[in-house]
Design a protein around this motif. Structure first.
Motif, PDB file in Angstrom:
ATOM      1  N   SER A 280      40.373  48.680  30.254  1.00 42.38           N
ATOM      2  CA  SER A 280      40.796  47.526  31.048  1.00 42.38           C
ATOM      3  C   SER A 280      40.608  47.830  32.535  1.00 42.38           C
ATOM      4  CB  SER A 280      42.268  47.207  30.771  1.00 42.38           C
ATOM      5  OG  SER A 280      43.093  48.267  31.271  1.00 42.38           O
ATOM      6  N   ARG A 281      40.739  46.808  33.336  1.00 39.71           N
ATOM      7  CA  ARG A 281      40.670  47.007  34.794  1.00 39.71           C
ATOM      8  C   ARG A 281      41.726  48.016  35.250  1.00 39.71           C
ATOM      9  NH1 ARG A 281      38.660  46.355  40.194  1.00 39.71           N
ATOM     10  NH2 ARG A 281      40.499  46.313  41.533  1.00 39.71           N
ATOM     11  N   ASP A 282      42.949  47.910  34.747  1.00 42.24           N
ATOM     12  CA  ASP A 282      44.002  48.848  35.139  1.00 42.24           C
ATOM     13  C   ASP A 282      43.669  50.275  34.722  1.00 42.24           C
ATOM     14  OD1 ASP A 282      45.525  46.959  36.406  1.00 42.24           O
ATOM     15  OD2 ASP A 282      46.998  46.738  34.797  1.00 42.24           O
ATOM     16  N   GLN A 283      43.084  50.433  33.544  1.00 43.38           N
ATOM     17  CA  GLN A 283      42.704  51.777  33.110  1.00 43.38           C
ATOM     18  C   GLN A 283      41.630  52.367  34.023  1.00 43.38           C
ATOM     19  OE1 GLN A 283      41.808  50.621  28.992  1.00 43.38           O
ATOM     20  NE2 GLN A 283      43.333  52.118  28.281  1.00 43.38           N
ATOM     21  N   ARG A 284      40.680  51.544  34.430  1.00 42.55           N
ATOM     22  CA  ARG A 284      39.651  52.040  35.340  1.00 42.55           C
ATOM     23  C   ARG A 284      40.245  52.445  36.683  1.00 42.55           C
ATOM     24  NH1 ARG A 284      36.749  47.691  33.009  1.00 42.55           N
ATOM     25  NH2 ARG A 284      36.910  46.383  34.886  1.00 42.55           N
ATOM     26  N   VAL A 285      41.150  51.656  37.196  1.00 46.28           N
ATOM     27  CA  VAL A 285      41.798  51.989  38.471  1.00 46.28           C
ATOM     28  C   VAL A 285      42.598  53.278  38.333  1.00 46.28           C
ATOM     29  CG1 VAL A 285      43.557  51.273  40.142  1.00 46.28           C
ATOM     30  CG2 VAL A 285      41.874  49.624  39.324  1.00 46.28           C
ATOM     31  N   ALA A 286      43.360  53.413  37.221  1.00 48.72           N
ATOM     32  CA  ALA A 286      44.173  54.615  37.017  1.00 48.72           C
ATOM     33  C   ALA A 286      43.306  55.859  36.931  1.00 48.72           C
ATOM     34  CB  ALA A 286      45.015  54.465  35.749  1.00 48.72           C
ATOM     35  N   LYS A 287      42.175  55.761  36.243  1.00 45.02           N
ATOM     36  CA  LYS A 287      41.311  56.933  36.072  1.00 45.02           C
ATOM     37  C   LYS A 287      40.519  57.258  37.336  1.00 45.02           C
ATOM     38  CE  LYS A 287      40.825  56.236  31.076  1.00 45.02           C
ATOM     39  NZ  LYS A 287      39.905  55.901  29.963  1.00 45.02           N
ATOM     40  N   MET A 288      40.188  56.242  38.124  1.00 47.14           N
ATOM     41  CA  MET A 288      39.438  56.505  39.350  1.00 47.14           C
ATOM     42  C   MET A 288      40.362  56.954  40.475  1.00 47.14           C
ATOM     43  SD  MET A 288      36.546  56.712  40.883  1.00 47.14           S
ATOM     44  CE  MET A 288      35.370  55.836  39.850  1.00 47.14           C
ATOM     45  N   PHE A 289      41.536  56.353  40.591  1.00 42.04           N
ATOM     46  CA  PHE A 289      42.438  56.658  41.697  1.00 42.04           C
ATOM     47  C   PHE A 289      43.693  57.382  41.197  1.00 42.04           C
ATOM     48  CE2 PHE A 289      39.875  53.062  43.134  1.00 42.04           C
ATOM     49  CZ  PHE A 289      39.466  53.503  44.388  1.00 42.04           C
ATOM     50  N   SER A 290      44.646  56.648  40.629  1.00 42.08           N
ATOM     51  CA  SER A 290      45.856  57.242  40.058  1.00 42.08           C
ATOM     52  C   SER A 290      46.585  56.173  39.262  1.00 42.08           C
ATOM     53  CB  SER A 290      46.790  57.777  41.157  1.00 42.08           C
ATOM     54  OG  SER A 290      47.548  56.715  41.736  1.00 42.08           O
ATOM     55  N   PRO A 291      47.466  56.563  38.331  1.00 41.30           N
ATOM     56  CA  PRO A 291      48.252  55.562  37.607  1.00 41.30           C
ATOM     57  C   PRO A 291      49.075  54.663  38.527  1.00 41.30           C
ATOM     58  CG  PRO A 291      48.353  57.659  36.464  1.00 41.30           C
ATOM     59  CD  PRO A 291      47.658  57.917  37.783  1.00 41.30           C
ATOM     60  N   GLY A 317      53.384  60.944  43.766  1.00 38.51           N
ATOM     61  CA  GLY A 317      53.104  61.208  42.360  1.00 38.51           C
ATOM     62  C   GLY A 317      52.055  62.281  42.201  1.00 38.51           C
ATOM     63  N   SER A 318      52.464  63.440  41.712  1.00 38.93           N
ATOM     64  CA  SER A 318      51.521  64.545  41.599  1.00 38.93           C
ATOM     65  C   SER A 318      50.625  64.364  40.380  1.00 38.93           C
ATOM     66  CB  SER A 318      52.270  65.870  41.478  1.00 38.93           C
ATOM     67  OG  SER A 318      52.868  65.994  40.206  1.00 38.93           O
ATOM     68  N   ALA A 319      49.465  64.996  40.433  1.00 35.17           N
ATOM     69  CA  ALA A 319      48.542  64.941  39.304  1.00 35.17           C
ATOM     70  C   ALA A 319      49.192  65.530  38.055  1.00 35.17           C
ATOM     71  CB  ALA A 319      47.258  65.689  39.649  1.00 35.17           C
ATOM     72  N   ALA A 320      49.917  66.627  38.217  1.00 31.51           N
ATOM     73  CA  ALA A 320      50.559  67.271  37.065  1.00 31.51           C
ATOM     74  C   ALA A 320      51.606  66.363  36.441  1.00 31.51           C
ATOM     75  CB  ALA A 320      51.176  68.598  37.487  1.00 31.51           C
ATOM     76  N   ASP A 321      52.411  65.701  37.277  1.00 34.29           N
ATOM     77  CA  ASP A 321      53.449  64.805  36.757  1.00 34.29           C
ATOM     78  C   ASP A 321      52.833  63.617  36.023  1.00 34.29           C
ATOM     79  OD1 ASP A 321      55.447  66.405  37.722  1.00 34.29           O
ATOM     80  OD2 ASP A 321      55.819  65.199  39.522  1.00 34.29           O
ATOM     81  N   ASP A 322      51.763  63.040  36.608  1.00 37.81           N
ATOM     82  CA  ASP A 322      51.138  61.892  35.962  1.00 37.81           C
ATOM     83  C   ASP A 322      50.449  62.286  34.666  1.00 37.81           C
ATOM     84  OD1 ASP A 322      52.010  60.066  37.761  1.00 37.81           O
ATOM     85  OD2 ASP A 322      50.169  59.956  38.914  1.00 37.81           O
ATOM     86  N   GLU A 326      52.445  60.110  32.389  1.00 43.59           N
ATOM     87  CA  GLU A 326      51.682  58.874  32.248  1.00 43.59           C
ATOM     88  C   GLU A 326      50.533  59.013  31.257  1.00 43.59           C
ATOM     89  OE1 GLU A 326      52.679  56.167  33.623  1.00 43.59           O
ATOM     90  OE2 GLU A 326      54.235  57.075  34.893  1.00 43.59           O
ATOM     91  N   GLY A 327      50.172  60.240  30.906  1.00 42.30           N
ATOM     92  CA  GLY A 327      49.071  60.453  29.975  1.00 42.30           C
ATOM     93  C   GLY A 327      47.705  60.212  30.573  1.00 42.30           C
ATOM     94  N   THR A 328      47.642  60.076  31.892  1.00 36.60           N
ATOM     95  CA  THR A 328      46.388  59.861  32.607  1.00 36.60           C
ATOM     96  C   THR A 328      46.508  60.482  33.992  1.00 36.60           C
ATOM     97  OG1 THR A 328      45.958  57.746  31.487  1.00 36.60           O
ATOM     98  CG2 THR A 328      44.782  58.129  33.548  1.00 36.60           C
ATOM     99  N   VAL A 329      45.406  61.031  34.475  1.00 40.25           N
ATOM    100  CA  VAL A 329      45.372  61.528  35.843  1.00 40.25           C
ATOM    101  C   VAL A 329      44.115  60.986  36.505  1.00 40.25           C
ATOM    102  CG1 VAL A 329      44.193  63.669  35.185  1.00 40.25           C
ATOM    103  CG2 VAL A 329      45.496  63.581  37.315  1.00 40.25           C
ATOM    104  N   GLY A 330      44.212  60.612  37.765  1.00 37.08           N
ATOM    105  CA  GLY A 330      43.105  59.983  38.459  1.00 37.08           C
ATOM    106  C   GLY A 330      42.128  60.978  39.074  1.00 37.08           C
ATOM    107  N   HIS A 331      40.862  60.567  39.144  1.00 33.70           N
ATOM    108  CA  HIS A 331      39.826  61.388  39.775  1.00 33.70           C
ATOM    109  C   HIS A 331      40.180  61.686  41.225  1.00 33.70           C
ATOM    110  CE1 HIS A 331      35.846  62.716  41.050  1.00 33.70           C
ATOM    111  NE2 HIS A 331      35.853  61.782  41.982  1.00 33.70           N
ATOM    112  N   ALA A 332      40.570  60.669  41.981  1.00 32.98           N
ATOM    113  CA  ALA A 332      40.919  60.875  43.387  1.00 32.98           C
ATOM    114  C   ALA A 332      42.139  61.781  43.521  1.00 32.98           C
ATOM    115  CB  ALA A 332      41.174  59.531  44.068  1.00 32.98           C
ATOM    116  N   GLN A 333      43.092  61.649  42.617  1.00 36.82           N
ATOM    117  CA  GLN A 333      44.259  62.537  42.613  1.00 36.82           C
ATOM    118  C   GLN A 333      43.851  63.993  42.509  1.00 36.82           C
ATOM    119  OE1 GLN A 333      46.550  60.842  39.277  1.00 36.82           O
ATOM    120  NE2 GLN A 333      48.370  61.284  40.500  1.00 36.82           N
ATOM    121  N   LYS A 334      42.957  64.266  41.564  1.00 38.15           N
ATOM    122  CA  LYS A 334      42.539  65.657  41.344  1.00 38.15           C
ATOM    123  C   LYS A 334      41.769  66.191  42.541  1.00 38.15           C
ATOM    124  CE  LYS A 334      40.363  64.798  37.514  1.00 38.15           C
ATOM    125  NZ  LYS A 334      39.465  65.137  36.384  1.00 38.15           N
ATOM    126  N   ALA A 335      40.851  65.397  43.065  1.00 36.35           N
ATOM    127  CA  ALA A 335      40.037  65.849  44.192  1.00 36.35           C
ATOM    128  C   ALA A 335      40.884  66.117  45.420  1.00 36.35           C
ATOM    129  CB  ALA A 335      38.964  64.811  44.508  1.00 36.35           C
TER     130      ALA A 335
END
Length: 426
Positions: A280-291, A317-322, A326-335
């Protein structure tokens, strides 16, 4: 390039011509593009920066101060075919004359030309001396258990960029000795007998360009889902000013190559069927940026509303916490975890590609040392975040939509040493 090209838009046709290359493609391109407005250089050569990679002051910016890169890119993997170190001085003079022709023929920037030349470990291996300690240039290697890339061994890499496709094609032809004049300037010398072109890679970046190239391309659904205003195939803006290292940060500070930088270049194949047809659009946003970006509706359209930052640091919201909650971490979060003193350590100049009719990204980054890229890449890989729903690929940013096909490392010397540099010059 006739018959079937009639239905192509001008921009799509030009990108096709750049991808094909050669004299016939250049001739066809010149028929479609306006050529009379491409400016010659106005600065004297001695007024140009000593840094080859000093592009930003010459490139366009948007309303938020984000750099807008040139639309057309051409990468030439070069093999040295000269007579070796004993003949380097005469060959060096020829190459420098060729580079100066480019700098006289075109104004530096989007409307003219931006270029760099870098040299790989295989080039320096032919010398008895080693590179100084101030230069970190290891051979390329796989950087994650999930990848098995080809490791490029080209002696050099020439990166050409312009808003005009015919400019990159003209430069290529001039360097091969096929043109006597370049934008009204006499071609002083060429690569002939010094470098052979071993591989061409082409690409593009900018609003609307990926959408025009999505039809019939492997890796993208037939539904043509890439938004009309997206600058890259995955549908979102990138290269925000505050997520990019400065040119100062990526510049080598000490030693004979002070003022230079390093390039890491990866070719990354895209697999976007699930991205567009199942997520979904929300899933794409969460995976590209953050939940949080998805939950709070922070990204409008392709993300122009974000301004000069991905806003990862601001939303918390840290990458580890999400990853855990949340079961998802964003690309931008990790970078964003790959920073020093709060600042990014690599400067991205990547762009999309449809070489071989395959959707891909040529991920080109500048950094002071290759170790800085390795650090950033490991943060993006996120092996420390794999628990629960987050695996080595699934829900781990955008990793499941990417396959790394090749990797390469290059040293980009300062302008004064860009022509066949010795590894440890006086």
């Amino acid at each position: 390039m006739n018959g079937s090209d009639r239905g192509l838009s001008r921009r799509a046709f030009v990108r096709s011509a750049v991808a094909i290359g050669g004299a016939s493609a250049l001739a066809a391109c010149l028929q479609r593009e306006e050529t009379e407005d491409v400016p010659q250089a106005t600065r004297a050569l001695e007024e140009l920066p000593d840094r080859q990679h000093a592009w930003n002051d010459f490139l366009a910016t948007d309303d938020h101060g984000n750099v807008e890169p040139p639309e057309h890119h051409l990468l030439l993997g070069l093999e040295y075919v000269g007579d070796g170190p004993a003949a380097a001085e005469s060959e060096r003079e020829r190459l420098e004359a060729a580079f100066r022709t480019l700098e006289r023929a075109y104004e530096r920037g989007n409307d003219g030309l931006a270029f760099t030349i870098g040299y790989g470990p295989t080039y320096f291996d032919r010398f008895d001396e080693e590179l100084p300690e101030s230069v970190d240039l290891p051979a390329p290697e796989a950087l994650a258990p999930i990848e098995d890339p080809q490791l490029d061994e080209y002696d050099a890499l020439l990166h050409l960029a312009s808003d005009h496709g015919h400019v990159t094609l003209s430069v290529e032809e001039a360097l091969k000795g096929e043109l006597d004049e370049l934008n009204g300037i006499t071609v002083e010398d060429t690569f002939d007998g010094v470098f052979d072109v071993a591989e061409r890679r082409t690409g593009f970046i900018g609003p609307g360009l990926p959408a025009e190239r999505q039809s019939g391309v492997s890796g993208i659904p037939d539904s043509e889902p890439v938004p009309e205003d997206a600058p890259m195939f995955m549908g979102f803006k990138s290269g925000f000013r505050k997520t990019q290292a400065s040119e100062d940060r990526v510049t080598i500070r000490d030693g004979p190559f002070a003022g230079g930088t390093t390039i890491h270049l990866s070719k990354i194949q895209l697999h976007l069927h699930q991205w567009y047809e199942q997520d979904s659009r929300d899933q794409r946003v969460a995976k590209m940026f953050s939940p949080t970006h998805a939950e709070d509706g922070l990204v409008e359209g392709v993300g122009d509303n974000l301004g000069d930052s991905s806003r990862v640091a601001e939303v918390g919201g840290s990458a580890a916490d999400d990853a855990r909650n949340e079961g998802t971490v964003g690309h931008a979060q990790k970078a964003a975890r790959a920073r020093e003193d709060g600042e990014p350590i690599i400067l991205r100049r990547d762009f999309d590609s449809t070489d071989d009719d395959q959707a891909a990204v040529h991920f080109l980054s500048l950094q002071r040392s290759i170790a800085d890229f390795v650090t950033t890449r490991r943060k993006m890989t996120g092996t420390d975040l794999t628990e629960g729903s987050v695996s080595s690929r699934t829900n781990n940013g955008i990793l499941q939509y990417l396959t790394v096909r090749s990797r390469a490392n290059y040293l980009v010397p300062p302008r004064g040493r860009r022509a066949l540099p010795d590894p440890n010059p006086d």
